[in-house]
Design an enzyme around this catalytic site. Structure first.
Site, PDB file in Angstrom:
ATOM      1  N   PRO A  97       0.835  -1.214   0.000  1.00  0.00           N
ATOM      2  CG  PRO A  97      -0.659  -1.510   1.757  1.00  0.00           C
ATOM      3  CD  PRO A  97       0.586  -2.077   1.149  1.00  0.00           C
ATOM      4  N   GLY A  99       2.079   5.174   0.591  1.00  0.00           N
ATOM      5  CA  GLY A  99       1.972   6.351   1.471  1.00  0.00           C
ATOM      6  C   GLY A  99       1.505   6.046   2.878  1.00  0.00           C
ATOM      7  N   GLY A 103       7.038   1.430   3.401  1.00  0.00           N
ATOM      8  CA  GLY A 103       8.253   1.463   2.582  1.00  0.00           C
ATOM      9  C   GLY A 103       8.014   1.331   1.097  1.00  0.00           C
ATOM     10  CB  SER A 104       5.033   1.664  -1.108  1.00  0.00           C
ATOM     11  OG  SER A 104       4.825   2.888  -1.706  1.00  0.00           O
ATOM     12  CB  SER A 105       8.263   5.863  -1.484  1.00  0.00           C
ATOM     13  OG  SER A 105       9.364   6.635  -1.700  1.00  0.00           O
ATOM     14  CB  ALA A 107       9.963  -1.268  -1.851  1.00  0.00           C
ATOM     15  CG  ASP A 147      12.297   3.530   5.481  1.00  0.00           C
ATOM     16  OD1 ASP A 147      12.691   3.313   6.648  1.00  0.00           O
ATOM     17  OD2 ASP A 147      11.245   4.137   5.231  1.00  0.00           O
TER      18      ASP A 147
HETATM   19  C1  MEV Z   1      10.220   6.669   7.761  1.00  0.00           C
HETATM   20  O1  MEV Z   1       9.894   5.358   7.284  1.00  0.00           O
HETATM   21  C2  MEV Z   1      11.166   6.571   8.923  1.00  0.00           C
HETATM   22  C3  MEV Z   1      11.563   7.884   9.581  1.00  0.00           C
HETATM   23  O2  MEV Z   1      12.407   7.550  10.684  1.00  0.00           O
HETATM   24  C4  MEV Z   1      12.308   8.805   8.631  1.00  0.00           C
HETATM   25  C5  MEV Z   1      13.689   8.301   8.230  1.00  0.00           C
HETATM   26  O3  MEV Z   1      14.253   7.417   8.873  1.00  0.00           O
HETATM   27  O4  MEV Z   1      14.206   8.865   7.241  1.00  0.00           O
HETATM   28  C6  MEV Z   1      10.351   8.628  10.136  1.00  0.00           C
END
Ligand code: MEV
Length: 313
Positions: A97, A99, A103-105, A107, A147
């Site tokens: 899913p 947003g 981690g879709s963006s 990945a 990520d």
């Molecule tokens: C976002 O998935 C994780 C955050 O810690 C931002 C980051 O690590 O860049 C909120």
């Protein structure tokens, strides 16, 4: 010739936001994936097709002239097309899913970086990662890189912005249920909000960072010793820290309250402000738990930890 790469989504088990300020985080990749297929085309254009839209743009166009959320993939294509008279067609298919903190963006950036790199005979994993993080920075400049790093290597890892990462090899079987608040968020906006909180509350933020550091230490011990029920308690404490820095809201709190009543422990995963909650459950109760969330009108699904990170096919 087509070049195909796939990459998993992720959950941040512990440490989101604090990781931006140098605290360790624990991440795990999940069994939902994105696949990116790339091929050369004769025109000097980059065509990107995905569930969130289509972008066709002349190669060589400056990145700041592009407004589309698909611009990270153009960035990767353009990096390689510099001296080429060809173009690229990039197709993105995802079952993660969009947003909602899974981690879709990242990945997509990792899979696109690998798929395009392969077409240009570049297989160095460090370079693929660097390019994926660079691409992500075109939409969110201050990423910690956690990520993309977790997604490329797969499994469970401890990530440290300065010291790098360490994969945790003997990981217990953790059963997770993801509950989607259906509130889309922008990681960049929420990270900025936390930065403002930090500026206004320097000493309490510093204390929270050191509390989080201790929590991560305890979480690692519990993970290594397969103490899942106790891990649930740590999950609840981590959520309380995230609430303190202002990334929760009424809907997320209702989900966490319900999840805490029927599972070992639940928290926001990812930036918060919306997105998803994960809940550590006892597999034996999975059906009942899912039903309970559904009766309360929440979209939810079970996920397993996936050990396979980036896969180039
Ligand atoms: C976002 O998935 C994780 C955050 O810690 C931002 C980051 O690590 O860049 C909120």
């Amino acid at each position: 010739m087509q070049s195909i790469a796939s990459a998993p989504g992720k959950v941040i088990l512990f440490g989101e936001h604090f990781v931006v300020y140098g605290v360790k985080a624990i991440l795990a990749t999940i069994n939902k994936r994105v696949t990116v297929t790339t091929e050369f085309i004769d025109d000097e254009v980059v065509i990107i097709e995905s569930d969130i839209g289509r972008l066709e743009i002349k190669s060589g166009t400056k990145i700041d002239e592009i407004q589309s959320p698909l611009k990270p993939f153009y960035h990767i294509a353009n990096f390689f097309l510099k001296d080429s008279d060809k173009g690229l067609k990039i197709k993105i298919q995802s079952d993660i899913p969009v947003g909602v903190g899974l981690g879709s963006s990242s990945a997509c950036c990792v899979a696109a970086s690998a798929s395009i790199s392969k077409l240009f005979n570049e297989n160095n994993i460090e370079k693929i990662l660097e390019l994926a993080i660079d691409a992500e920075r075109t939409i969110y400049a201050n990423t910690s890189g956690a990520d993309c790093t977790a997604i490329i290597h797969g499994g469970v890892m401890v990530y440290d912005r300065k010291a790098g990462f360490e994969r945790i090899e003997s990981v217990p079987d953790i059963d997770l249920v993801i509950i989607n608040s259906k509130i889309e968020h922008s990681t960049e906006i929420i990270v900025d909000k936390v930065q403002k909180f930090k500026k206004l509350n320097e000493s309490s933020f510093k204390k929270l960072c050191s509390d989080e550091e201790k929590l991560i230490f305890d979480a690692l011990e519990l993970l290594k010793n397969n103490k899942i029920q106790e891990l649930g308690k740590i999950v609840k404490i981590n959520h309380a820290y995230l609430k303190k820095i202002g990334v929760s809201n009424t809907k997320l709190e209702s989900i966490v309250d319900l999840a805490n009543r029927i599972s070992y422990g639940a928290k926001i995963t990812g930036a918060g402000g919306g997105g998803c909650i994960y809940s550590i459950i006892d597999k034996a109760n999975e059906k009942q738990i899912i039903q309970e969330f559904k009766e309360n009108n929440y979209e939810c699904f079970p996920v397993k930890i996936e050990s396979k990170g980036l896969n180039t096919l």
